[in-house]
Design a protein around this motif. Structure first.
Motif, PDB file in Angstrom:
ATOM      1  N   THR A   1     -13.871   3.281   6.000  1.00 18.33           N
ATOM      2  CA  THR A   1     -15.206   3.837   5.725  1.00 18.33           C
ATOM      3  C   THR A   1     -15.629   3.595   4.283  1.00 18.33           C
ATOM      4  N   ARG A   2     -14.662   3.264   3.438  1.00 18.36           N
ATOM      5  CA  ARG A   2     -15.001   2.984   2.031  1.00 18.36           C
ATOM      6  C   ARG A   2     -13.898   2.135   1.418  1.00 18.36           C
ATOM      7  N   ILE A   3     -14.320   1.109   0.691  1.00 21.90           N
ATOM      8  CA  ILE A   3     -13.355   0.339  -0.115  1.00 21.90           C
ATOM      9  C   ILE A   3     -13.707   0.562  -1.575  1.00 21.90           C
ATOM     10  N   GLY A   4     -12.797   1.222  -2.298  1.00 23.51           N
ATOM     11  CA  GLY A   4     -13.006   1.443  -3.728  1.00 23.51           C
ATOM     12  C   GLY A   4     -12.375   0.308  -4.522  1.00 23.51           C
ATOM     13  N   ARG A   5     -12.126   0.563  -5.807  1.00 28.45           N
ATOM     14  CA  ARG A   5     -11.510  -0.504  -6.613  1.00 28.45           C
ATOM     15  C   ARG A   5     -10.070  -0.753  -6.159  1.00 28.45           C
ATOM     16  N   THR A   6      -9.296   0.350  -6.074  1.00 23.80           N
ATOM     17  CA  THR A   6      -7.890   0.185  -5.663  1.00 23.80           C
ATOM     18  C   THR A   6      -7.552   0.960  -4.390  1.00 23.80           C
ATOM     19  N   SER A   7      -8.507   1.740  -3.894  1.00 21.42           N
ATOM     20  CA  SER A   7      -8.202   2.599  -2.738  1.00 21.42           C
ATOM     21  C   SER A   7      -9.125   2.303  -1.564  1.00 21.42           C
ATOM     22  N   LEU A   8      -8.659   2.672  -0.383  1.00 21.50           N
ATOM     23  CA  LEU A   8      -9.484   2.592   0.827  1.00 21.50           C
ATOM     24  C   LEU A   8      -9.470   3.957   1.504  1.00 21.50           C
TER      25      LEU A   8
ATOM     26  N   ILE B   1      -5.541   5.408   1.043  1.00 19.95           N
ATOM     27  CA  ILE B   1      -4.416   4.517   0.834  1.00 19.95           C
ATOM     28  C   ILE B   1      -4.737   3.673  -0.402  1.00 19.95           C
ATOM     29  N   VAL B   2      -3.720   3.414  -1.218  1.00 19.39           N
ATOM     30  CA  VAL B   2      -3.950   2.721  -2.492  1.00 19.39           C
ATOM     31  C   VAL B   2      -3.138   1.431  -2.523  1.00 19.39           C
ATOM     32  N   ALA B   3      -3.792   0.355  -2.901  1.00 20.78           N
ATOM     33  CA  ALA B   3      -3.087  -0.920  -3.095  1.00 20.78           C
ATOM     34  C   ALA B   3      -2.298  -0.825  -4.395  1.00 20.78           C
ATOM     35  N   VAL B   4      -1.048  -1.271  -4.352  1.00 23.14           N
ATOM     36  CA  VAL B   4      -0.209  -1.208  -5.557  1.00 23.14           C
ATOM     37  C   VAL B   4       0.428  -2.566  -5.826  1.00 23.14           C
ATOM     38  N   ASP B   5       0.755  -2.767  -7.112  1.00 25.04           N
ATOM     39  CA  ASP B   5       1.434  -4.007  -7.497  1.00 25.04           C
ATOM     40  C   ASP B   5       2.950  -3.839  -7.365  1.00 25.04           C
TER      41      ASP B   5
ATOM     42  N   TYR C   1       0.845  -1.201   0.000  1.00 30.72           N
ATOM     43  CA  TYR C   1       0.000   0.000   0.000  1.00 30.72           C
ATOM     44  C   TYR C   1       0.873   1.242   0.000  1.00 30.72           C
ATOM     45  N   VAL C   2       0.364   2.302  -0.641  1.00 28.99           N
ATOM     46  CA  VAL C   2       0.970   3.623  -0.489  1.00 28.99           C
ATOM     47  C   VAL C   2      -0.140   4.603  -0.110  1.00 28.99           C
ATOM     48  N   THR C   3       0.245   5.645   0.596  1.00 34.15           N
ATOM     49  CA  THR C   3      -0.729   6.673   0.979  1.00 34.15           C
ATOM     50  C   THR C   3      -0.774   7.726  -0.106  1.00 34.15           C
ATOM     51  N   VAL C   4      -1.979   8.010  -0.589  1.00 34.77           N
ATOM     52  CA  VAL C   4      -2.103   9.008  -1.648  1.00 34.77           C
ATOM     53  C   VAL C   4      -2.580  10.354  -1.097  1.00 34.77           C
ATOM     54  N   SER C   5      -3.320  10.338   0.025  1.00 34.30           N
ATOM     55  CA  SER C   5      -3.877  11.609   0.501  1.00 34.30           C
ATOM     56  C   SER C   5      -4.251  11.555   1.984  1.00 34.30           C
ATOM     57  N   PHE C   6      -4.039  12.690   2.631  1.00 37.79           N
ATOM     58  CA  PHE C   6      -4.604  12.938   3.966  1.00 37.79           C
ATOM     59  C   PHE C   6      -5.706  13.958   3.753  1.00 37.79           C
ATOM     60  N   LYS C   7      -6.894  13.676   4.258  1.00 38.44           N
ATOM     61  CA  LYS C   7      -7.997  14.621   4.078  1.00 38.44           C
ATOM     62  C   LYS C   7      -8.500  15.126   5.419  1.00 38.44           C
ATOM     63  N   GLU C   8      -8.812  16.404   5.466  1.00 41.80           N
ATOM     64  CA  GLU C   8      -9.512  16.992   6.623  1.00 41.80           C
ATOM     65  C   GLU C   8      -8.928  16.528   7.948  1.00 41.80           C
TER      66      GLU C   8
ATOM     67  N   ASN D   1       5.059  -3.047  -9.414  1.00 40.18           N
ATOM     68  CA  ASN D   1       5.581  -1.898 -10.173  1.00 40.18           C
ATOM     69  C   ASN D   1       5.075  -0.561  -9.639  1.00 40.18           C
ATOM     70  N   GLY D   2       4.380  -0.605  -8.499  1.00 41.46           N
ATOM     71  CA  GLY D   2       3.872   0.634  -7.912  1.00 41.46           C
ATOM     72  C   GLY D   2       2.616   1.154  -8.587  1.00 41.46           C
ATOM     73  N   LYS D   3       1.982   0.309  -9.415  1.00 42.22           N
ATOM     74  CA  LYS D   3       0.743   0.712 -10.099  1.00 42.22           C
ATOM     75  C   LYS D   3      -0.457   0.248  -9.286  1.00 42.22           C
ATOM     76  N   PRO D   4      -1.556   1.050  -9.310  1.00 40.42           N
ATOM     77  CA  PRO D   4      -2.731   0.672  -8.523  1.00 40.42           C
ATOM     78  C   PRO D   4      -3.202  -0.751  -8.849  1.00 40.42           C
ATOM     79  N   ALA D   5      -3.562  -1.478  -7.805  1.00 41.12           N
ATOM     80  CA  ALA D   5      -4.027  -2.865  -7.949  1.00 41.12           C
ATOM     81  C   ALA D   5      -5.367  -3.002  -7.238  1.00 41.12           C
TER      82      ALA D   5
HETATM   83  C1  LIG Z   1      -1.003   6.370  -5.339  1.00 43.19           C
HETATM   84  C2  LIG Z   1      -0.615   6.230  -6.806  1.00 43.19           C
HETATM   85  C3  LIG Z   1      -0.110   4.816  -7.047  1.00 43.19           C
HETATM   86  C4  LIG Z   1      -1.898   6.453  -7.600  1.00 43.19           C
HETATM   87  O1  LIG Z   1      -1.552   6.390  -8.955  1.00 43.19           O
HETATM   88  P1  LIG Z   1      -2.547   7.006 -10.051  1.00 43.19           P
HETATM   89  O2  LIG Z   1      -1.976   6.697 -11.390  1.00 43.19           O
HETATM   90  O3  LIG Z   1      -2.888   8.406  -9.689  1.00 43.19           O
HETATM   91  O4  LIG Z   1      -3.793   6.066  -9.860  1.00 43.19           O
HETATM   92  P2  LIG Z   1      -5.314   6.294 -10.222  1.00 43.19           P
HETATM   93  O5  LIG Z   1      -5.618   7.624 -10.789  1.00 43.19           O
HETATM   94  O6  LIG Z   1      -5.695   5.065 -11.020  1.00 43.19           O
HETATM   95  O7  LIG Z   1      -6.019   6.206  -8.781  1.00 43.19           O
HETATM   96  C5  LIG Z   1      -5.939   5.029  -8.019  1.00 43.19           C
HETATM   97  C6  LIG Z   1      -6.912   5.155  -6.864  1.00 43.19           C
HETATM   98  O8  LIG Z   1      -6.474   6.212  -6.015  1.00 43.19           O
HETATM   99  C7  LIG Z   1      -7.510   7.168  -5.861  1.00 43.19           C
HETATM  100  N1  LIG Z   1      -6.875   8.475  -5.774  1.00 43.19           N
HETATM  101  C8  LIG Z   1      -5.864   8.937  -6.540  1.00 43.19           C
HETATM  102  N2  LIG Z   1      -5.537  10.179  -6.162  1.00 43.19           N
HETATM  103  C9  LIG Z   1      -6.368  10.499  -5.137  1.00 43.19           C
HETATM  104  C10 LIG Z   1      -6.533  11.641  -4.312  1.00 43.19           C
HETATM  105  N3  LIG Z   1      -5.774  12.732  -4.449  1.00 43.19           N
HETATM  106  N4  LIG Z   1      -7.492  11.629  -3.368  1.00 43.19           N
HETATM  107  C11 LIG Z   1      -8.264  10.522  -3.202  1.00 43.19           C
HETATM  108  N5  LIG Z   1      -8.148   9.403  -3.923  1.00 43.19           N
HETATM  109  C12 LIG Z   1      -7.217   9.402  -4.900  1.00 43.19           C
HETATM  110  C13 LIG Z   1      -8.387   7.016  -7.102  1.00 43.19           C
HETATM  111  O9  LIG Z   1      -9.699   7.485  -6.869  1.00 43.19           O
HETATM  112  C14 LIG Z   1      -8.326   5.515  -7.293  1.00 43.19           C
HETATM  113  O10 LIG Z   1      -9.207   4.880  -6.380  1.00 43.19           O
HETATM  114  P3  LIG Z   1     -10.244   3.689  -6.827  1.00 43.19           P
HETATM  115  O11 LIG Z   1      -9.488   2.731  -7.716  1.00 43.19           O
HETATM  116  O12 LIG Z   1     -10.643   3.043  -5.531  1.00 43.19           O
HETATM  117  O13 LIG Z   1     -11.373   4.353  -7.519  1.00 43.19           O
HETATM  118  C15 LIG Z   1       0.469   7.296  -7.229  1.00 43.19           C
HETATM  119  O14 LIG Z   1      -0.113   8.582  -7.214  1.00 43.19           O
HETATM  120  C16 LIG Z   1       1.675   7.254  -6.323  1.00 43.19           C
HETATM  121  O15 LIG Z   1       2.504   6.338  -6.408  1.00 43.19           O
HETATM  122  N6  LIG Z   1       1.791   8.274  -5.407  1.00 43.19           N
HETATM  123  C17 LIG Z   1       2.895   8.297  -4.436  1.00 43.19           C
HETATM  124  C18 LIG Z   1       2.459   7.523  -3.190  1.00 43.19           C
HETATM  125  C19 LIG Z   1       3.529   7.540  -2.124  1.00 43.19           C
HETATM  126  O16 LIG Z   1       4.691   7.304  -2.405  1.00 43.19           O
HETATM  127  N7  LIG Z   1       3.114   7.786  -0.886  1.00 43.19           N
HETATM  128  C20 LIG Z   1       4.002   7.831   0.235  1.00 43.19           C
HETATM  129  C21 LIG Z   1       4.231   9.229   0.700  1.00 43.19           C
HETATM  130  S1  LIG Z   1       5.380  10.086  -0.309  1.00 43.19           S
END
Ligand SMILES: CC(C)(COP(=O)(O)OP(=O)(O)OC[C@H]1O[C@@H](n2cnc3c(N)ncnc32)[C@H](O)[C@@H]1OP(=O)(O)O)[C@@H](O)C(=O)NCCC(=O)NCCS
Length: 130
Positions: free
Chosen positions: A81-88, A115-119, A54-61, A121-125
């Motif tokens: 609170t929500r499980i999406g396709r690749t994110s929670l 948080i996003v599940a990744v494979d 997993y990687v963290t994509v966002s902190f909200k509010e 190669n770091g691509k969303p899974a």
């Molecule tokens: C997370 C990461 C793999 C997403 O890659 P991406 O090509 O943007 O992927 P997608 O656009 O297909 O989005 C993947 C999922 O993340 C969600 N997502 C992406 N950006 C988001 C954001 N800013 N806020 C909320 N959700 C977000 C999408 O809605 C999607 O969810 P779903 O599949 O459940 O619908 C990529 O941005 C990354 O590697 N970021 C760095 C993460 C990291 O290193 N974190 C550690 C701190 S530096």
């Protein structure tokens, strides 16, 4: 909010004592330390839902309501609170039991971590496969 009750069965993801190394220039606990704990709690909760990288994509509010002091015992709760396709979406809340007043247990911070599940190669899974 003193001795805030938690829902039955709602176990903490993390419990930890704050140490002097965690302080900012004001002598209270550095916000980045709390954010790091929230990030870890979200990861632990995500792993509870499904085993992945997993990687963290966002902190909200995320709000810091009250300061945290050295010696406080922090309890970090995380709830999906929500499980999406690749994110929670994971709601995280942090409570502090005060060192100087153990009867005081207050929510100091809460927020949402995405948080996003990744494979490999770091691509969303897909979180739940498929
Ligand atoms: C997370 C990461 C793999 C997403 O890659 P991406 O090509 O943007 O992927 P997608 O656009 O297909 O989005 C993947 C999922 O993340 C969600 N997502 C992406 N950006 C988001 C954001 N800013 N806020 C909320 N959700 C977000 C999408 O809605 C999607 O969810 P779903 O599949 O459940 O619908 C990529 O941005 C990354 O590697 N970021 C760095 C993460 C990291 O290193 N974190 C550690 C701190 S530096």
């Amino acid at each position: 909010m003193t001795n805030q009750p938690r829902p039955p069965g709602h176990e903490p993801a993390i419990r930890i004592v704050m140490m002097p190394k965690d302080t900012n220039a004001e002598g209270t606990i550095f916000g980045g330390v709390i954010l790091s704990l929230m990030d870890q709690a979200a990861y632990i909760e995500a792993m509870r839902q499904a085993h992945h990288r997993y990687v963290t994509v966002s902190f909200k509010e995320t709000e810091f309501h009250k300061p945290v002091y050295v010696g406080d015992v922090l309890t970090v709760y995380a709830e999906t609170t929500r499980i999406g396709r690749t994110s929670l979406n994971i709601k995280v809340s942090v409570c502090a039991r005060r060192r100087l007043d153990p009867d005081e247990n207050v929510e100091v911070t809460e927020g949402e971590v995405i948080i996003v599940a990744v494979d490999d190669n770091g691509k969303p899974a897909a979180v739940l496969g498929g």
